[in-house]
Design a protein around this motif. Structure first.
Motif, PDB file in Angstrom:
ATOM      1  N   THR A  60       0.804  -1.348  -0.050  1.00  0.00           N
ATOM      2  CA  THR A  60      -0.054   0.168  -0.073  1.00  0.00           C
ATOM      3  C   THR A  60       0.926   1.289   0.017  1.00  0.00           C
ATOM      4  O   THR A  60       0.271   2.082  -0.237  1.00  0.00           O
ATOM      5  CB  THR A  60      -0.850   0.257   1.204  1.00  0.00           C
ATOM      6  OG1 THR A  60       0.019  -0.054   2.311  1.00  0.00           O
ATOM      7  CG2 THR A  60      -1.767  -1.205   1.141  1.00  0.00           C
ATOM      8  N   GLY A  61       2.004   1.181   0.282  1.00  0.00           N
ATOM      9  CA  GLY A  61       2.854   2.470   0.414  1.00  0.00           C
ATOM     10  C   GLY A  61       4.465   2.143   0.131  1.00  0.00           C
ATOM     11  O   GLY A  61       4.537   0.972  -0.550  1.00  0.00           O
ATOM     12  N   THR A  62       4.933   3.138   0.600  1.00  0.00           N
ATOM     13  CA  THR A  62       6.737   2.754   0.072  1.00  0.00           C
ATOM     14  C   THR A  62       7.452   2.896   1.422  1.00  0.00           C
ATOM     15  O   THR A  62       8.502   2.049   1.132  1.00  0.00           O
ATOM     16  CB  THR A  62       7.039   3.859  -0.647  1.00  0.00           C
ATOM     17  OG1 THR A  62       6.850   5.244   0.025  1.00  0.00           O
ATOM     18  CG2 THR A  62       6.485   4.089  -2.190  1.00  0.00           C
ATOM     19  N   THR A  63       7.174   3.433   2.485  1.00  0.00           N
ATOM     20  CA  THR A  63       8.229   3.261   3.596  1.00  0.00           C
ATOM     21  C   THR A  63       7.179   2.787   4.859  1.00  0.00           C
ATOM     22  O   THR A  63       6.084   3.354   4.868  1.00  0.00           O
ATOM     23  CB  THR A  63       8.897   4.454   3.997  1.00  0.00           C
ATOM     24  OG1 THR A  63       7.937   5.513   4.041  1.00  0.00           O
ATOM     25  CG2 THR A  63       9.914   4.497   2.742  1.00  0.00           C
ATOM     26  N   ASP A  64       7.758   2.214   5.837  1.00  0.00           N
ATOM     27  CA  ASP A  64       6.962   2.090   7.180  1.00  0.00           C
ATOM     28  C   ASP A  64       6.819   3.315   7.878  1.00  0.00           C
ATOM     29  O   ASP A  64       7.975   4.141   7.870  1.00  0.00           O
ATOM     30  CB  ASP A  64       7.744   1.149   7.832  1.00  0.00           C
ATOM     31  CG  ASP A  64       7.760  -0.336   7.315  1.00  0.00           C
ATOM     32  OD1 ASP A  64       6.486  -0.811   7.029  1.00  0.00           O
ATOM     33  OD2 ASP A  64       8.607  -1.032   6.944  1.00  0.00           O
ATOM     34  N   PRO A  65       5.782   3.567   8.641  1.00  0.00           N
ATOM     35  CA  PRO A  65       5.708   4.715   9.281  1.00  0.00           C
ATOM     36  C   PRO A  65       6.700   4.910  10.408  1.00  0.00           C
ATOM     37  O   PRO A  65       7.337   3.971  10.914  1.00  0.00           O
ATOM     38  CB  PRO A  65       4.183   4.542   9.722  1.00  0.00           C
ATOM     39  CG  PRO A  65       3.812   3.307   9.646  1.00  0.00           C
ATOM     40  CD  PRO A  65       4.650   2.662   8.620  1.00  0.00           C
TER      41      PRO A  65
END
Length: 182
Positions: A42-47
């Motif tokens: 779903t995204g590119t980097t972990d929060p």
């Protein structure tokens, strides 16, 4: 310029199909080690609040990634020798890819986690992965579900999400035998 790009694309498509066919041929024979990059996310980097024990704090598989993992599993079942073991990074995106694709609980293998920033820790992770690969001598396939950075560090290859890289030990490193894209 557009003609050049189209020609390049037409050359690349058969090469990718050939690479996939060769990869399946290897997997059909069994006895190989498979590095599988997790499926689409779903995204590119972990929060910033990342916690290895909480999927809510991680980048996770997208709906398309879950479909991709199902496709990976179906094609492995139809076109490859059985899977002897599935090792996975502890990250949820890798665990979920393994669970959906192979319909079994993977073995957690922390060295397959994203590579550490510290060079000593990174070298220890790579050494642990290499030790596991070198120790494998089964007649079925061993699957290791991991991340882009790990596969690049091990092979020099930059796979897409959900792509398989079939490897064998060679000298101090790994030799890429084939690839399969999904």
């Amino acid at each position: 310029m557009i003609r050049f790009l189209l020609a390049l694309l037409l050359i690349a498509i058969p090469a990718a199909a050939h690479a996939t066919d060769a990869g399946w041929a290897l997997l059909r024979d069994g006895g190989h080690v498979v590095l599988l990059r997790h499926a689409m996310v779903t995204g590119t980097t972990d929060p910033a609040n990342f916690d290895i024990d909480s999927c809510a704090t991680q980048v996770n598989l997208s709906a398309r990634g879950k479909q991709q993992a199902s496709k990976i599993g179906a094609l492995f079942a139809a076109r490859a020798a059985p899977i002897e073991r599935v090792l996975s990074s502890r990250y949820c995106r890798c665990l979920d890819t393994a669970r959906i694709a192979f319909e079994a609980e993977p073995e957690l293998f922390a060295p397959l986690d994203l590579l550490k920033g510290d060079e000593t820790q990174k070298a220890a992770q790579i050494a642990a992965i290499m030790k596991e690969i070198r120790a494998y001598s089964g007649s079925d396939n061993l699957v290791m579900v991991t991340h882009l950075e790990d596969i690049v560090a091990l092979t020099g290859v930059s796979p897409r999400e959900g792509e398989v890289v079939v490897v064998e030990p060679q000298g101090d490193g790994l030799r890429v035998l084939g690839r399969v894209t999904f």
